[in-house]
Design a protein around this motif. Structure first.
Motif, PDB file in Angstrom:
ATOM      1  N   GLY A 183       1.262  -1.232  -0.133  1.00 37.17           N
ATOM      2  CA  GLY A 183      -0.090  -0.062   0.074  1.00 37.17           C
ATOM      3  C   GLY A 183       0.570   1.230  -0.308  1.00 37.17           C
ATOM      4  N   TYR A 184       1.997   1.072  -0.376  1.00 41.44           N
ATOM      5  CA  TYR A 184       3.218   2.248  -0.245  1.00 41.44           C
ATOM      6  C   TYR A 184       3.188   2.805  -1.190  1.00 41.44           C
ATOM      7  N   VAL A 185       3.537   2.122  -2.182  1.00 37.03           N
ATOM      8  CA  VAL A 185       3.211   2.095  -3.928  1.00 37.03           C
ATOM      9  C   VAL A 185       2.549   3.783  -3.646  1.00 37.03           C
ATOM     10  N   SER A 186       3.256   4.900  -4.591  1.00 36.56           N
ATOM     11  CA  SER A 186       2.189   5.618  -5.487  1.00 36.56           C
ATOM     12  C   SER A 186       2.192   5.601  -7.281  1.00 36.56           C
ATOM     13  N   TYR A 187       3.651   5.294  -7.522  1.00 33.47           N
ATOM     14  CA  TYR A 187       3.673   5.106  -8.949  1.00 33.47           C
ATOM     15  C   TYR A 187       4.663   3.363  -9.484  1.00 33.47           C
ATOM     16  N   ILE A 188       3.800   2.743 -10.737  1.00 30.53           N
ATOM     17  CA  ILE A 188       4.718   2.299 -11.110  1.00 30.53           C
ATOM     18  C   ILE A 188       5.139   2.136 -12.643  1.00 30.53           C
ATOM     19  N   ILE A 189       6.604   2.511 -12.785  1.00 32.91           N
ATOM     20  CA  ILE A 189       6.957   3.282 -14.362  1.00 32.91           C
ATOM     21  C   ILE A 189       7.217   1.725 -14.486  1.00 32.91           C
ATOM     22  N   ASN A 190       6.563   1.061 -15.680  1.00 37.95           N
ATOM     23  CA  ASN A 190       7.160  -0.714 -16.377  1.00 37.95           C
ATOM     24  C   ASN A 190       6.813  -0.514 -18.001  1.00 37.95           C
ATOM     25  N   THR A 191       8.252  -0.684 -18.495  1.00 38.44           N
ATOM     26  CA  THR A 191       8.215  -0.858 -20.210  1.00 38.44           C
ATOM     27  C   THR A 191       9.089  -2.405 -20.274  1.00 38.44           C
ATOM     28  N   ARG A 192       8.300  -1.929 -22.202  1.00 41.04           N
ATOM     29  CA  ARG A 192       8.708  -3.104 -22.314  1.00 41.04           C
ATOM     30  C   ARG A 192       9.353  -3.100 -23.672  1.00 41.04           C
ATOM     31  N   ALA A 193      10.324  -3.786 -24.273  1.00 39.17           N
ATOM     32  CA  ALA A 193      11.412  -3.565 -25.209  1.00 39.17           C
ATOM     33  C   ALA A 193      10.679  -3.298 -26.617  1.00 39.17           C
ATOM     34  N   ILE A 194      10.053  -2.572 -27.209  1.00 39.31           N
ATOM     35  CA  ILE A 194      10.133  -2.270 -28.420  1.00 39.31           C
ATOM     36  C   ILE A 194      10.530  -3.148 -29.223  1.00 39.31           C
ATOM     37  N   LEU A 195      11.522  -2.365 -29.812  1.00 40.52           N
ATOM     38  CA  LEU A 195      12.667  -2.047 -30.554  1.00 40.52           C
ATOM     39  C   LEU A 195      13.336  -3.603 -30.578  1.00 40.52           C
ATOM     40  N   SER A 196      13.770  -4.263 -29.803  1.00 42.55           N
ATOM     41  CA  SER A 196      13.656  -5.783 -29.672  1.00 42.55           C
ATOM     42  C   SER A 196      13.071  -6.408 -29.756  1.00 42.55           C
ATOM     43  N   GLY A 197      12.156  -6.707 -29.078  1.00 43.51           N
ATOM     44  CA  GLY A 197      10.568  -7.274 -29.375  1.00 43.51           C
ATOM     45  C   GLY A 197      10.896  -8.636 -28.121  1.00 43.51           C
ATOM     46  N   PHE A 203       2.575   3.846 -15.250  1.00 43.36           N
ATOM     47  CA  PHE A 203       2.389   4.028 -16.137  1.00 43.36           C
ATOM     48  C   PHE A 203       3.529   2.824 -17.541  1.00 43.36           C
ATOM     49  N   THR A 204       3.191   3.362 -18.474  1.00 41.12           N
ATOM     50  CA  THR A 204       3.636   2.062 -19.671  1.00 41.12           C
ATOM     51  C   THR A 204       4.401   3.243 -20.777  1.00 41.12           C
ATOM     52  N   LEU A 212       7.106   6.179 -21.596  1.00 44.16           N
ATOM     53  CA  LEU A 212       7.231   7.506 -20.688  1.00 44.16           C
ATOM     54  C   LEU A 212       7.280   8.798 -20.770  1.00 44.16           C
ATOM     55  N   ASP A 213       6.014   9.272 -21.763  1.00 46.67           N
ATOM     56  CA  ASP A 213       6.540  10.110 -21.931  1.00 46.67           C
ATOM     57  C   ASP A 213       4.380  10.395 -21.998  1.00 46.67           C
ATOM     58  N   THR A 214       3.620   9.753 -20.653  1.00 47.98           N
ATOM     59  CA  THR A 214       3.032  10.219 -20.068  1.00 47.98           C
ATOM     60  C   THR A 214       3.623  10.488 -18.323  1.00 47.98           C
ATOM     61  N   VAL A 215       4.839   9.786 -17.900  1.00 51.36           N
ATOM     62  CA  VAL A 215       5.976   9.873 -17.013  1.00 51.36           C
ATOM     63  C   VAL A 215       6.005  11.631 -16.755  1.00 51.36           C
ATOM     64  N   LYS A 216       6.349  11.729 -18.165  1.00 52.08           N
ATOM     65  CA  LYS A 216       6.984  13.198 -17.939  1.00 52.08           C
ATOM     66  C   LYS A 216       5.874  14.076 -17.520  1.00 52.08           C
ATOM     67  N   ILE A 217       4.736  14.502 -18.533  1.00 57.21           N
ATOM     68  CA  ILE A 217       3.517  15.044 -18.099  1.00 57.21           C
ATOM     69  C   ILE A 217       3.361  15.021 -16.386  1.00 57.21           C
ATOM     70  N   LEU A 218       3.122  14.126 -15.896  1.00 56.77           N
ATOM     71  CA  LEU A 218       3.016  13.273 -14.262  1.00 56.77           C
ATOM     72  C   LEU A 218       4.274  14.651 -13.980  1.00 56.77           C
ATOM     73  N   LEU A 219       5.399  14.318 -14.264  1.00 62.71           N
ATOM     74  CA  LEU A 219       6.710  15.361 -13.911  1.00 62.71           C
ATOM     75  C   LEU A 219       6.093  16.230 -13.825  1.00 62.71           C
ATOM     76  N   ASP A 220       6.026  16.847 -14.363  1.00 61.29           N
ATOM     77  CA  ASP A 220       6.028  18.649 -15.229  1.00 61.29           C
ATOM     78  C   ASP A 220       4.696  18.590 -14.008  1.00 61.29           C
ATOM     79  N   VAL A 221       3.785  18.255 -13.865  1.00 61.21           N
ATOM     80  CA  VAL A 221       2.323  18.818 -12.815  1.00 61.21           C
ATOM     81  C   VAL A 221       2.924  18.402 -11.744  1.00 61.21           C
ATOM     82  N   LEU A 222       3.925  18.108 -11.041  1.00 57.27           N
ATOM     83  CA  LEU A 222       4.424  17.178  -9.788  1.00 57.27           C
ATOM     84  C   LEU A 222       4.688  18.651  -9.649  1.00 57.27           C
ATOM     85  N   GLU A 223       5.941  18.796 -10.513  1.00 58.81           N
ATOM     86  CA  GLU A 223       6.293  20.221 -10.104  1.00 58.81           C
ATOM     87  C   GLU A 223       6.067  21.460  -9.855  1.00 58.81           C
TER      88      GLU A 223
END
Length: 356
Positions: free
Chosen positions: A296-310, A331-332, A334-345
């Motif tokens: 219950g202490y996790v606020s956000y998860i950033i999880n990406t997978r490799a598009i280019l290498s498959g 968030f999967t 990074l573009d969405t993560v950036k706007i979240l950070l812009d808002v938080l900052e």
């Protein structure tokens, strides 16, 4: 597939092995249902809703999507007016839209999606000779009742007769309008929360403000994202995303968030001066990362997978499923993560992380 809406069963494949697997397992292939193969281009995605009366084309506005190509436009955050494309690109988009509308012979509403490459080259993804889901958003943003205008056009009343003489009206400069997707993953059991060319959103929310970041804040919050300004961020990154993600994770760290990551990502972040708690991998028998999510202490998860290498891992599927089950924002892109950070900052007072 070439015969579907919403990107159904559409996928980015990185190599021939993935293509063969996709054709065997994901789609029904026969002469009546051909499979369309396009080259995947990395770039900004831009969208236009326009009205053609057979002689002229009315382009009320251009929308820029936050997430780069590879995420379905219905799952992307959309902004009017565009926030980063050049005037040259806008002129090219208007030119292509006019020529395509007249060339195809459309009478009524149509939608075009474009890719803008780094060198400002503009590519057409597709032309849809119909009203799009973005019509209500653009109508509200531009104060133009596009449905009424298009209906009159289809009934024989030209744009000129309707008093529309400025075919590309000037952009609004007093407000920003943001459309954010809303998802129902908790209600749709078994659906993977990873954003892809296949549309998964079930609704959308709009925010507008004189400040772009405040418009983002309103839209994201209204769409159901829990905007937390404290807590822990869990990070699991594909190798190809680590360099791009580094400054984003550093921004979370400098805002006072704790960082947890799987071993590969954690070592990378530590190497670059970001204090990170290591969590074991599911594929190696550890449940630490799932335990953190459930605690219950996790606020956000950033999880990406490799598009280019498959290269995709089942760990990510389990992490995303656990996040959804426990109401943790994931968030999967990074573009969405950036706007979240812009808002938080813009909304969080300055905090210094304690390196104890």
């Amino acid at each position: 597939p070439s015969f579907v809406l919403g990107g159904r069963a559409m996928e980015i494949v990185a190599n021939e092995t993935m293509l063969v697997k996709y054709l065997k397992n994901a789609v029904e292939v026969d002469e009546d249902k051909p499979v369309l193969i396009d080259k995947y281009l990395v770039g900004k995605e831009v969208e236009v809703d326009a009205i053609c009366d057979g002689k002229e084309v009315f382009i009320p506005g251009i929308m820029e999507l936050v997430e780069r190509t590879g995420v379905h436009s219905g799952d992307s955050t959309s902004v009017y007016p565009p926030f980063s494309i050049s005037e040259k690109v806008k002129e090219t988009i208007c030119d292509y839209t006019t020529r395509l509308g007249l060339g195809i012979g459309i009478v009524g509403l149509f939608n075009i999606q474009f890719i803008v490459a780094k060198d400002d080259s503009v590519y057409v993804i597709e032309v849809n000779p119909r009203a799009s889901r973005s019509v209500p958003f653009l109508s509200k943003s531009t104060d133009q009742n596009l449905v009424t205008i298009a209906t009159k056009v289809m009934l024989g009343e030209s744009l000129e007769k309707q008093g529309i003489t400025r075919l590309t009206p000037p952009e609004k400069t007093d407000r920003w309008y943001v459309k954010a997707p809303a998802f129902s993953f908790q209600k749709l059991d078994g659906m993977d929360a990873y954003l892809s060319p296949e549309m998964k959103s079930t609704g959308e929310a709009i925010g507008y403000d004189k400040s772009l970041n405040r418009a983002f804040f309103k839209a994201l919050q209204a769409s159901g994202i829990k905007m937390k300004d404290y807590g822990t961020v869990i990070v699991t990154l594909a190798d190809e995303d680590k360099e791009e993600a580094l400054p984003l994770i550093r921004r979370f760290y400098e805002l006072g968030f704790n960082i947890e990551a799987t071993i590969g990502t954690a070592n990378f972040l530590k190497k670059h001066g970001i204090r990170t708690r290591v969590r074991g991998k599911l594929s190696e028998g550890s449940t630490e990362i799932l335990d953190s999510i459930r605690a219950g202490y996790v606020s956000y998860i950033i999880n990406t997978r490799a598009i280019l290498s498959g290269v995709h891992y089942e760990d990510g599927v389990a992490i995303r499923r656990c996040a959804i089950q426990n109401g943790v924002t994931i968030f999967t892109s990074l573009d969405t993560v950036k706007i979240l950070l812009d808002v938080l900052e813009e909304t969080i007072p300055g905090i210094s992380t304690i390196n104890a």
